[in-house]
Design an enzyme around this catalytic site. Structure first.
Site, mmCIF file in Angstrom:
data_model
loop_
_atom_site.group_PDB
_atom_site.id
_atom_site.type_symbol
_atom_site.label_atom_id
_atom_site.label_comp_id
_atom_site.label_asym_id
_atom_site.label_seq_id
_atom_site.Cartn_x
_atom_site.Cartn_y
_atom_site.Cartn_z
ATOM 1 C CG HIS A 200 -13.432 -15.428 11.719
ATOM 2 N ND1 HIS A 200 -12.775 -14.895 12.110
ATOM 3 C CD2 HIS A 200 -12.881 -16.404 10.797
ATOM 4 C CE1 HIS A 200 -11.538 -15.735 12.127
ATOM 5 N NE2 HIS A 200 -11.623 -16.569 10.543
ATOM 6 C CE1 TYR B 224 -9.106 -8.507 19.617
ATOM 7 C CE2 TYR B 224 -10.985 -9.744 19.392
ATOM 8 C CZ TYR B 224 -10.180 -8.815 18.927
ATOM 9 O OH TYR B 224 -10.582 -8.201 17.517
ATOM 10 N N PRO C 171 -6.299 -0.698 17.816
ATOM 11 C CG PRO C 171 -4.589 -2.142 17.816
ATOM 12 C CD PRO C 171 -5.131 -1.031 17.669
ATOM 13 C CE LYS D 272 -16.505 -2.673 15.960
ATOM 14 N NZ LYS D 272 -17.021 -3.692 14.735
ATOM 15 C CE1 TYR E 223 -14.407 -8.339 17.332
ATOM 16 C CE2 TYR E 223 -15.484 -9.849 15.248
ATOM 17 C CZ TYR E 223 -14.300 -9.365 16.075
ATOM 18 O OH TYR E 223 -13.329 -10.024 15.889
#
Length: 389
Positions: free
Chosen positions: A72, A200, A292, A296, A384
């Site tokens: 991704h 998100y 979550p 991580k 990220y």
């Protein structure tokens, strides 16, 4: 039995560490209280940082990950109306890989016997002894028979509820914790994802996450009060809530289906210091928990494994005691950075009960800033994809 390193816990952290040590010629034994099937039955996250992928490649256990994982190059933040794409690949030169933690654990588990990594399953009543000295040992019961493993170092990879952290005296350890006032209700279904990257979402009704395990299996979440019961959330109610919170663009591409698994999990941020005491080292959830948000948990465990293995190999091959002594400080420096990122993303994307109109305006302003600022997006992308070890 005697060994150099006794590893408590055969989750991904314990198995990773065992494989790295075994490959370096450091003798080790992994002890696990559950069965292998039970470990594989646990549904966990599946977004791997580049460091975790690199570790599997270093072990030569990445064939299935490369064949079945999904690279991704970005992910999305949503506010109910728009998607803000964070182009991780363009901003950092790296990507993350979607590959279920269950599958990664299966790869590590399947390779254990062929590679000579001894794993003792169904070991009950595990206890640690003499960890302050140079001759620690572990006792346990297997098939109603008491057993003992003498080691030079014990590594606790046994999670938040395991015995390893509790073996450290109260006057030595210090706990930092934030328990969040909501939980994530998750649904797993054999349906194609609504987007090829994660979403998100921050909506007036609460948080939502659209994720996936494969091209045909999706994982979705909504946040709910801690008092909610799973039986009050039939599948259709979950899908309806997801369609609202993720926004019209995602909802238009959402495929509904029966739940393969549905659960409610509370969220917390937790750090225990130090991560080493005497001849005991802690890795993964035994030392820290992250919400979550930001994916991580597994990756932070892999980071611990990297530092722990580096220290243990230096100790057993070169007699470098300073490497063991420096493990905690080195690991915690990265732990706190990951805790910060997970906390900040959780704060940005969730509604807290104490929040009012001002806090909501701050979230909107922050999302607007992120949408218009490459510098803000770069900071998020760097965290990220995984900070350098």
């Amino acid at each position: 039995m005697k060994t150099d390193v006794a590893i408590i816990g055969a989750g991904p952290a314990g198995l990773m560490l065992g494989h790295v040590l075994r490959a370096a010629g450091v003798a080790c034994i992994v002890i696990e209280r559950q069965t292998g099937d039970y470990i594989l039955s646990r549904i966990r996250a599946g977004v791997l940082e580049r460091g975790t992928v690199d570790l599997m490649a270093r072990l030569g256990l990445d064939a299935r990950l490369r064949a079945e994982g999904f690279p991704h190059g970005g992910f999305n933040l949503a506010d109910g109306e728009r998607l803000i794409r964070i182009d991780v690949a363009a901003l950092t030169g790296h990507s993350v890989t979607v590959y279920g933690q269950t599958e990664l654990t299966r790869d590590l588990m399947d390779a254990a016997e062929p590679r000579g990594l001894e794993v003792i399953y169904e070991a009950s009543d595990v206890a640690l002894h003499e960890i302050a000295g140079d001759a620690p040992f572990v006792t346990y019961t297997k098939a109603d028979t008491a057993a003992r493993i003498d080691a030079r170092i014990i590594v606790g990879c046994d999670g938040y509820h395991g015995p390893s952290r509790r073996a450290i005296p109260d006057d030595v350890g210090r706990t930092f914790e934030r328990v969040y006032p909501f939980a994530w209700l998750g649904i797993l279904a054999d349906v194609p994802p609504c987007n090829h990257e994660l979403i998100y979402a921050n909506h007036d009704r609460g948080f939502a996450l659209a994720s996936m395990r494969s091209a045909t299996r999706s994982r979705y979440y909504v946040d709910v009060p801690l008092t909610e019961k799973i039986e009050d959330w039939p599948d259709e109610r979950v899908w309806d809530e997801l369609a609202i919170r993720l926004g019209p663009e995602a909802a238009a591409h959402m495929t509904r289906g029966p739940a393969l698994e549905k659960s409610i999990a509370p969220l917390r941020s937790f750090v225990f210091e130090p991560m080493r005491h005497g001849s005991l080292m802690l890795c993964g959830d035994a030392a820290h928990i992250v919400p979550p948000t930001g994916a991580k948990g597994l990756n932070l465990a892999a980071s611990d494994v990297h530092y722990a293995a580096e220290a243990l190999i230096a100790f057993f091959q070169k007699g470098d005691a300073d490497a063991i002594a420096g493990y905690s400080a080195k690991a915690l420096a990265r732990v706190w950075k990951s805790e910060r990122f997970s906390w900040s993303l959780t704060k940005l994307m969730h509604r807290f009960p104490e929040d009012g109109a001002f806090e909501r305006r701050m979230q909107v302003a922050e999302l607007d800033y992120i949408a218009s600022s490459e510098a803000a997006q770069r900071s998020i992308a760097e965290n990220y994809v995984g900070l350098p070890t």
